[in-house]
Design a protein around this motif. Structure first.
Motif, PDB file in Angstrom:
ATOM      1  N   ILE A  99      44.026  55.716  43.588  1.00  0.00           N
ATOM      2  CA  ILE A  99      44.413  55.586  42.180  1.00  0.00           C
ATOM      3  C   ILE A  99      44.668  54.125  41.828  1.00  0.00           C
ATOM      4  CG2 ILE A  99      46.084  56.317  40.431  1.00  0.00           C
ATOM      5  CD1 ILE A  99      46.663  58.748  42.212  1.00  0.00           C
ATOM      6  N   ALA A 100      45.438  53.432  42.689  1.00  0.00           N
ATOM      7  CA  ALA A 100      45.748  52.031  42.416  1.00  0.00           C
ATOM      8  C   ALA A 100      44.481  51.182  42.405  1.00  0.00           C
ATOM      9  CB  ALA A 100      46.729  51.505  43.458  1.00  0.00           C
ATOM     10  N   ALA A 101      43.588  51.448  43.347  1.00  0.00           N
ATOM     11  CA  ALA A 101      42.332  50.691  43.395  1.00  0.00           C
ATOM     12  C   ALA A 101      41.496  50.941  42.145  1.00  0.00           C
ATOM     13  CB  ALA A 101      41.547  51.063  44.648  1.00  0.00           C
ATOM     14  N   GLY A 102      41.494  52.188  41.692  1.00  0.00           N
ATOM     15  CA  GLY A 102      40.751  52.512  40.476  1.00  0.00           C
ATOM     16  C   GLY A 102      41.289  51.769  39.268  1.00  0.00           C
ATOM     17  N   MET A 103      42.617  51.705  39.147  1.00  0.00           N
ATOM     18  CA  MET A 103      43.221  50.998  38.016  1.00  0.00           C
ATOM     19  C   MET A 103      42.939  49.497  38.098  1.00  0.00           C
ATOM     20  SD  MET A 103      46.888  52.912  37.480  1.00  0.00           S
ATOM     21  CE  MET A 103      47.210  51.967  35.991  1.00  0.00           C
ATOM     22  N   GLN A 104      43.071  48.935  39.293  1.00  0.00           N
ATOM     23  CA  GLN A 104      42.801  47.512  39.439  1.00  0.00           C
ATOM     24  C   GLN A 104      41.343  47.177  39.152  1.00  0.00           C
ATOM     25  OE1 GLN A 104      44.150  46.225  43.272  1.00  0.00           O
ATOM     26  NE2 GLN A 104      46.320  46.437  42.772  1.00  0.00           N
ATOM     27  N   LEU A 105      40.451  48.061  39.584  1.00  0.00           N
ATOM     28  CA  LEU A 105      39.030  47.834  39.317  1.00  0.00           C
ATOM     29  C   LEU A 105      38.742  47.896  37.824  1.00  0.00           C
ATOM     30  CD1 LEU A 105      36.116  47.488  40.291  1.00  0.00           C
ATOM     31  CD2 LEU A 105      35.980  49.990  40.506  1.00  0.00           C
ATOM     32  N   ALA A 106      39.333  48.883  37.147  1.00  0.00           N
ATOM     33  CA  ALA A 106      39.077  49.040  35.710  1.00  0.00           C
ATOM     34  C   ALA A 106      39.579  47.843  34.921  1.00  0.00           C
ATOM     35  CB  ALA A 106      39.736  50.322  35.213  1.00  0.00           C
ATOM     36  N   LEU A 107      40.693  47.231  35.361  1.00  0.00           N
ATOM     37  CA  LEU A 107      41.287  46.121  34.617  1.00  0.00           C
ATOM     38  C   LEU A 107      40.840  44.759  35.124  1.00  0.00           C
ATOM     39  CD1 LEU A 107      44.967  47.463  34.368  1.00  0.00           C
ATOM     40  CD2 LEU A 107      43.194  47.548  32.604  1.00  0.00           C
ATOM     41  N   SER A 108      40.010  44.730  36.146  1.00  0.00           N
ATOM     42  CA  SER A 108      39.603  43.451  36.735  1.00  0.00           C
ATOM     43  C   SER A 108      38.644  42.718  35.795  1.00  0.00           C
ATOM     44  CB  SER A 108      38.942  43.684  38.089  1.00  0.00           C
ATOM     45  OG  SER A 108      37.749  44.424  37.933  1.00  0.00           O
ATOM     46  N   PRO A 109      38.726  41.395  35.730  1.00  0.00           N
ATOM     47  CA  PRO A 109      37.824  40.622  34.856  1.00  0.00           C
ATOM     48  C   PRO A 109      36.339  40.879  35.117  1.00  0.00           C
ATOM     49  CG  PRO A 109      39.656  39.251  35.577  1.00  0.00           C
ATOM     50  CD  PRO A 109      39.760  40.536  36.340  1.00  0.00           C
TER      51      PRO A 109
END
Length: 606
Positions: A262-272
């Motif tokens: 879940i955390a990786a998914g959120m970080q990926l979605a918000l990554s530049p």
């Protein structure tokens, strides 16, 4: 620990219950203008920070447009962007500076309120709390509001204002590409509910519990290392630590597996990179279809990254805000403790005869600590209170200086109920020496004179001599001017003698000693007993005692059991009865014979 005489200054103050009614809103109200200044400056600085980005957009459109380049317009745009950057730096710096000054002021206000409140709460309330808990509230919990005050107002406002303004601007450029740019934000928000599933909550609780167990096992192992090595239990103690560590690793691995996706998914979605990829794909599709001018893609590439800021800001600041909220709750709990009521029309005691009439006391409704205590303590006598652990001895003597009010019955001093005597007057009449002694980081003389700040050096020395600590003080680097905790440290027994000297100097007509010589060696205790005998005169002295010497010197012994008086009388008379006191005497005498090779200290009961 100080005698209670010196506490009167802090307990009796005007508007005694105002601190208990305080909430955070009244505490913060005087600082609302500063809060507003922090927010306004941060908003202006954040909006000014858009100027360089918009300048780049305008430059791109100007340079990419057909025809000759308008150099004047280009320089105007450059100057506007540079000016915006300068305004951002100045205003955000001013906002940060005011925010940190405001944080210092708020923390000072909190600590002053806490100090005022703690100075007025019933002293007995402290006996039900660990010192570390209060130190955490006054220290760590007050400091924990720092992110909430110094950073959160400005940063959160900026994190929402800038994306909102950017979003409005992008909608004016092309609403379709704006919606495409918001796809990463929508994906990240859609994953948030997965973090709140019951399974994730249970994993977090198990993780916290495992952290607590491993911390406890480490502290236990380190603190008990000398005992472990002396008795050969190192393997068992080490195994306990390893078991706790293995449990933590297992739980942590399970927690990481549940959170990582879940955390990786959120970080990926918000990554530049992901945001830029979405913008480029959507922009390319619109440009190739003729629905978007190539120059109009530039603002989305520059401003689109900022649209993810609110979600990222909430993620990073959520823990700090939660921690600040819990800290504020604990601060509120301390401020809500109500002081003992002061009498509207105080009455002075007539003498110092102490009387307890049908006294009952309970810390909570389920367990009564004292049950129907009737007791008279005459001036000029020493009363020893004995009994097994948990019988209510400390609670009984703590009623005398009004650390608590009885839940039923009354405690009288000089014929006047303690609730009708003003605090200042009460603590002139009653001194209390605690078993646990805490000395201040000031000179030895100031520690002894804490209850009587204007006492002369001769009086301080005489009190120290009576307490049997004078010779030890002279051995310190600067004698009575030695600062304790910096220039010298005292043992537990020496610290108790300083506390006893403090009580003797206070010269109160009622003296309460709660196992005040528990750390003292036999010679010191003998010196203290001689001092008490010298000073007794018409004083009313109450002693919680375990040593036979102290009991043997008492005029009256009171035996407590399960919160009730089961025996009272002169030591010799109680011995002849063969009751509870006689059993107490035999058990302690046997213990002393075993400890000292058959040589008893002290006198037989007279």
């Amino acid at each position: 620990m100080t005698t209670t005489t010196d506490l009167a200054q802090t307990i009796e103050q005007p508007d005694a219950d105002s601190a208990a009614r305080q909430s955070m809103t009244p505490l913060l109200r005087p600082h609302l203008r500063s809060f507003a200044a922090v927010v306004i400056l941060q908003v202006i600085g954040a909006l000014a920070g858009l100027a360089p980005l918009l300048a780049v957009v305008e430059l791109g459109r100007t340079l990419l447009s057909p025809g000759p380049i308008d150099h004047a317009h280009v320089w105007t745009v450059v100057i506007a962007g540079a000016a915006g950057l300068l305004v951002r730096l100045l205003f955000t710096a001013a906002s940060s500076g005011i925010g940190h000054v405001l944080d210092s002021r708020v923390q000072l206000t909190f600590r002053r309120r806490l100090a005022a409140s703690l100075g007025r709460v019933p002293i007995g309330w402290f006996s039900r709390r660990h010192t570390g808990e209060l130190a955490k509230v006054v220290g760590e919990d007050v400091s924990a509001v720092h992110p909430f005050i110094a950073h959160a107002p400005g940063e959160l406002v900026a994190a929402f204002v800038v994306p909102l303004v950017s979003l409005i601007y992008l909608f004016t450029v092309d609403w379709r590409l704006t919606l495409i740019t918001l796809i990463p934000v929508v994906l990240a928000i859609a994953l948030v509910p997965l973090l709140m599933l019951p399974a994730r909550t249970r994993e977090q609780e198990a993780y916290d519990a495992a952290m607590g167990r491993i911390a406890s096992s480490v502290v236990e192992f380190v603190q008990g290392i000398s005992v472990v090595k002396a008795f050969g239990g190192g393997e068992r103690a080490h195994r306990t630590f390893l078991t706790a560590a293995d449990d933590f690793v297992s739980i942590f691995s399970r927690w990481v597996r549940g959170m990582s996706v879940i955390a990786a998914g959120m970080q990926l979605a918000l990554s530049p990179p992901f945001v830029l990829l979405i913008v480029l794909i959507g922009g390319a599709a619109l440009i190739t279809s003729g629905g978007l001018a190539p120059a109009d893609l530039l603002p989305f590439l520059l401003l689109g990254l900022g649209l993810t800021a609110p979600v990222a800001a909430l993620g990073h600041g959520f823990d700090d805000l939660q921690s600040a909220g819990r800290a504020v709750g604990r601060i509120k709990d301390v401020l809500a403790v109500r002081p003992l009521p002061e009498p509207a029309h105080p009455r002075p005691p007539q003498g110092h005869r102490v009387e307890l009439r049908d006294v009952r006391f309970a810390y909570d409704a389920d367990h009564e600590v004292l049950r129907g205590i009737d007791l008279v303590l005459e001036p000029g006598t020493v009363t020893a209170v004995v009994g097994p652990s948990g019988s209510g001895k400390s609670t009984l003597v703590q009623l005398l200086p009004r650390f608590f009010d009885p839940t039923h019955g009354s405690v009288l001093l000089g014929g006047v109920d303690l609730r009708e005597i003003g605090s200042r007057e009460l603590y002139r009449q009653v001194s209390f020496v605690f078993q646990d002694v805490h000395l201040l980081r000031v000179s030895v003389a100031d520690n002894i004179a804490l209850a009587v700040p204007r006492a002369g050096r001769d009086d301080v020395v005489r009190a120290a001599q009576l307490a049997g600590i004078h010779d030890r003080i002279l051995q310190l680097p600067r004698g009575y001017d030695t600062v304790l905790g910096e220039e010298a440290k005292l043992s537990g027994g020496e610290a108790q003698r300083i506390s006893i000297a403090r009580a003797l100097l206070a010269d109160a007509p009622v003296l309460v000693l709660d196992e005040a010589t528990s750390f003292a060696d036999p010679q010191t205790e003998q010196a203290v007993r001689r001092a008490l005998a010298t000073l007794s005169g018409d004083r009313t002295i109450v002693v919680i005692a375990h040593r036979l010497e102290t009991v043997a010197d008492a005029d009256t012994v009171v035996v407590l059991e399960n919160g009730a008086i089961v025996e009272r009388g002169r030591p010799a008379d109680l011995l002849t009865r063969g009751g509870r006191f006689a059993a107490f005497w035999r058990s302690h005498r046997s213990a002393e014979i075993e400890t000292h090779g058959g040589v008893l200290r002290g006198d037989e009961p007279r």
